[in-house]
Design an enzyme around this catalytic site. Sequence first.
Site, PDB file in Angstrom:
ATOM      1  N   GLU A 178      45.634  17.627 -50.493  1.00 34.96           N
ATOM      2  CA  GLU A 178      44.368  17.310 -51.161  1.00 34.96           C
ATOM      3  C   GLU A 178      44.012  15.838 -51.058  1.00 34.96           C
ATOM      4  OE1 GLU A 178      44.173  18.158 -55.390  1.00 34.96           O
ATOM      5  OE2 GLU A 178      42.045  17.702 -55.474  1.00 34.96           O
ATOM      6  N   LYS A 220      42.776  21.054 -49.292  1.00 37.98           N
ATOM      7  CA  LYS A 220      41.895  21.046 -50.471  1.00 37.98           C
ATOM      8  C   LYS A 220      41.026  19.795 -50.424  1.00 37.98           C
ATOM      9  CE  LYS A 220      41.912  21.223 -55.522  1.00 37.98           C
ATOM     10  NZ  LYS A 220      42.501  21.896 -56.686  1.00 37.98           N
TER      11      LYS A 220
HETATM   12  P1  13P Z   1      38.360  19.833 -60.182  1.00 38.32           P
HETATM   13  O1  13P Z   1      37.882  21.140 -59.601  1.00 38.32           O
HETATM   14  O2  13P Z   1      38.090  19.688 -61.644  1.00 38.32           O
HETATM   15  O3  13P Z   1      37.952  18.657 -59.354  1.00 38.32           O
HETATM   16  O4  13P Z   1      39.946  19.887 -60.125  1.00 38.32           O
HETATM   17  C1  13P Z   1      40.565  20.387 -59.009  1.00 38.32           C
HETATM   18  C2  13P Z   1      41.841  19.700 -58.821  1.00 38.32           C
HETATM   19  O5  13P Z   1      42.896  20.307 -58.814  1.00 38.32           O
HETATM   20  C3  13P Z   1      41.839  18.247 -58.621  1.00 38.32           C
HETATM   21  O6  13P Z   1      43.093  17.824 -58.212  1.00 38.32           O
END
Ligand code: 13P
Length: 341
Positions: A178, A220
Amino acid sequence: MNLTELNKVATAMVASGKGILAADESSGTIKKRFDAIGVESTEDNRRDYREMLFRSKEAMSQFISGVILYDETIWQNAKDGTPLVKLIESSGAIPGIKVDEGTQALPMCPGELVTVGLDKLAERLKKYYERGARFAKWRAVIDIGSGIPSMTAISVNAHALARYAALCQAAQIVPIVEPEVLMDGDHDIDRCYEVTGRVLNKTFQELRVQRVALEGMVLKPNMAISGKKCPKQASVEEVAEKTVRLLKACVPAAVPGIAFLSGGQSDEEATAHLNAMHKLGPLPWGLTFSYGRALQAAPQKAWSGRPENVAAGQRAFSHRARMNGLASRGEWQSSLEQKAA
Ligand code: 13P
């Protein structure tokens, strides 16, 4: 490492019609969320809240492929003594775990952050696997501002993401990679597009250098989207078109799936954007949601810490999960939102 098995888990995480619930708020973040609904952030309240979500049968069995947990939660039991991990497994969803330990200031780079938590990660992953985790998450944070992001911040964060991903795969755990480019600034969608492209390219370069098997991971990312304070907000169609174009340019088709973060979009925006992207198919990878706020804001409000509101909280969660499940097939319509209201 058994890559066939990793690929099977990664593919299940992005199965059509389903997506990932990000319920891995750190103690600090969940306190902020609870403050907003007037609930004290105690260990029991955090357990009760998350137990409510994981016992939402409709949402969990039909629309949620996996749940990202915080360290506290993966060791917690439901009120009746059942491990929360078992609740998730018995609904048919896959338990996952956030393993980064947050961010620190990046030296020599004012205003920029690097994500930490690699020390002892190999040992921690072993314990999480034994407890039932089959995937993990590590979030890097890249901010857009005047003169930032620096190549230094992009590079050290990509390096750490790849180090984490390789350690996960060696432990037979699917890494969610991510690299989040924040949408907090006043930049426009094209600046977000350009920065996200640099970040994704550097991230995949590091993943290759560190021998991460792309078939055994999930990406992600953020969407290509206007900064929250930008006076000119891009339309749903523009966000969808630019995001799909960007991901096609940067993400190899060997990656089984992409699951977006919501990043501060409203519930309905996050759903509409994902839905619009599926109108532009066919796409080379699974494309779905891994939302935190955009799945939980409504159930948090409906619940507000009261046991008598558990059913209402579960209804609100099931509704958002269903809307996003439909969006992950391009079958959502805004009229379905009004019907529920
Ligand atoms: P949000 O969808 O609130 O951005 O959170 C997703 C997430 O896991 C961020 O690390």
